[in-house]
Motif scaffolding. Structure first.
Motif, short mmCIF file in Angstrom:
data_model
loop_
_atom_site.label_atom_id
_atom_site.label_comp_id
_atom_site.label_asym_id
_atom_site.label_seq_id
_atom_site.Cartn_x
_atom_site.Cartn_y
_atom_site.Cartn_z
N GLN A 5 0.42 1.57 -3.83
CA GLN A 5 0.44 2.80 -3.04
C GLN A 5 1.43 2.70 -1.87
O GLN A 5 2.12 3.66 -1.53
CB GLN A 5 -0.95 3.10 -2.46
CG GLN A 5 -2.01 3.36 -3.49
CD GLN A 5 -1.74 4.62 -4.30
OE1 GLN A 5 -1.21 4.55 -5.41
NE2 GLN A 5 -2.07 5.75 -3.74
N GLU A 8 4.89 3.01 -3.27
CA GLU A 8 5.14 4.40 -3.65
C GLU A 8 5.37 5.27 -2.41
O GLU A 8 6.26 6.12 -2.40
CB GLU A 8 3.93 4.92 -4.45
CG GLU A 8 4.26 6.14 -5.28
CD GLU A 8 3.02 6.63 -6.02
OE1 GLU A 8 2.45 5.86 -6.81
OE2 GLU A 8 2.61 7.79 -5.76
N GLU A 50 -2.15 8.55 2.35
CA GLU A 50 -3.42 8.10 1.79
C GLU A 50 -4.61 8.86 2.40
O GLU A 50 -5.55 9.22 1.68
CB GLU A 50 -3.57 6.59 2.01
CG GLU A 50 -4.75 5.97 1.33
CD GLU A 50 -4.79 6.18 -0.18
OE1 GLU A 50 -3.72 6.37 -0.80
OE2 GLU A 50 -5.91 6.17 -0.75
N THR A 275 -8.47 2.03 -0.92
CA THR A 275 -7.08 1.68 -0.61
C THR A 275 -6.87 1.53 0.90
O THR A 275 -6.13 0.66 1.35
CB THR A 275 -6.11 2.75 -1.18
OG1 THR A 275 -6.44 2.96 -2.55
CG2 THR A 275 -4.67 2.30 -1.09
#
Lengths: 288, 288
Positions: A5, A8, A50, A275
């Motif tokens: 993540q 990305e 996020e 996450t």
């Protein structure tokens, strides 16, 4: 997975800056603006993306505040590295902006990125007007004389102070200097969704302090090549840090406790926030 | 009456800064922030208050964007006066911030005022969310790399250029450096009322250019004591100006024509806009 993540997020933000800065190609300092926004961990931008995902907001909207906080962070580094401030030659493994160009360019590059951050949060793509107004106001407060600039001013004042700072003073200083932007980034997702920011705010306050303690540990134990910046600066300058005040072992314990607190603050989100919990673990394990 | 309104605007803005900065008394650089916002003509703040009045918006709301544009203008002066930029020791008849304190303080004072400007426009007191989001976005665009910072970057690039600037280049430079904030200030009243900004935008574009030509005339003919800053700087530096390119007589004629254009642009407002027309006359008659 956190590392996926984070990678990305970094790629999305990189691409977004390329698009935004392509519209400024006639501006003499645009190369400096691009240079200053390249590299870095992108932790703040990741926190925006996020926390937005956690509230069902996709990257098409969240990329704007994510780029905004990275632009604001980049401006603060460019100004902080100036000879009249922290006087650093190396940042993210490369010469700082004032070394590669000159001091005047660095002042202007910082100023341009500072305004750009507010343009990015206030753009129509970010969402409905109440969200954009709220993001702009909260970002201004996090960045200004009650937030990040307060931390920097306290840091500057400490250099000429008679006595080293106490633990309470260093905690206040860091809550401004690094904490305010980290908190804004983590809360941005809730703001985009017009939701309660309390759990993310608690998470970010513990995370921000853990981040700074980890930075102080890195300054003592780290590898300058991996860190991409000069280390052992604080000890050389005789500055009080979490490590000098607590000792290395206690500083590490304190950072671990704070990460646990940060993770616990995310309980209302259940497993969806895994996450962000991994991000908190990363913050105290990183080598840069 | 314009002079009465300008004085009243200056007093309102002075009082507003006193209130806003009183909330920051723990901040080490708050004295520098206050110092940097003191004095000056307050022309930009006046333009906000007066264009708001023209749209039926009272000073209780308009004072927020009026203070915002003065904070932003003050930040730009503090950074522009730095040794690595224009290197000026005198501003508004007093030592500049970096002379009175130091360069690092001046960088931070500018940064704090920059963020403060966005806080002030985005505050709930300014009006409904769509207005606040629009003010923040347009202010960021006016201040950033397509507006004021573009003008400053072009100015900096001109210093190392091989040939003096052409009239078209100086016009573009000044449209950014001084024009963008003047235009934002004049349009703010229409934005507060969610009205068409076209007439005020035309007024301000002519006014901004007239303002800069008047500045160049003042640099040649003015009295440094009244102006409160160093003069004859451009001639000493061999910089092209409207006066060096057009000659003194033609520059004065051009400024007068622009003031007429500015006044004509206000036709849709009829006699209600008389104070703004007087402001345009003032801009080319001022001695500071």
């Amino acid at each position: 997975m956190f590392t996926t993540q984070l990678t990305e997020a970094a790629q999305r933000i990189e691409a977004q800056f390329a698009t935004v800065l392509a519209g400024l190609e006639q501006v003499p300092i645009v190369q400096g603006m691009g240079y200053a926004t390249e590299g870095g961990k992108r932790l703040r931008g990741f926190l925006v993306l996020e926390s937005a995902r956690l509230h069902g907001i996709g990257p098409d909207r969240a990329i704007w505040p994510a780029s905004a906080i990275e632009a604001l962070h980049a401006y603060s580094l460019v100004h902080d590295d100036l000879p009249c401030m922290d006087d650093d030659d190396l940042r993210r493994g490369r010469p700082t902006v004032h070394v590669k160009w000159d001091d005047g360019t660095a002042v202007l590059v910082g100023d341009a990125l500072h305004s750009l951050a507010f343009e990015l949060v206030a753009r129509p793509e970010t969402g409905p007007a109440p969200v954009r107004a709220d993001l702009a106001l909260s970002l201004a407060q996090a960045a200004g004389a009650r937030g990040m600039v307060l931390g920097q001013a306290l840091d500057m004042a400490a250099e000429t102070a008679d006595a080293p700072l106490t633990l309470a003073q260093i905690t206040a200083l860091q809550a401004g200097k690094t904490g305010a932007l980290i908190e804004w980034a983590a809360c941005a997702g809730a703001r985009l969704a017009e939701a309660d920011t309390t759990p993310l705010s608690r998470y970010a306050q513990a995370l921000g302090l853990a981040f700074q303690i980890a930075d102080d540990i890195l300054d003592v134990e780290g590898d300058a090549t991996k860190a991409g910046k000069r280390l052992q600066k604080d000890a050389e300058a005789g500055k009080a840090t979490f490590v000098s005040l607590l000792g290395l072992a206690a500083a590490k314990r304190r950072a671990s406790e704070l990460v646990e607190q940060a993770c616990a603050a995310l309980d209302p989100y259940g497993t969806g926030a895994e996450t962000l919990r991994e991000a908190a673990q990363f913050v105290i394990a990183r080598d840069n």
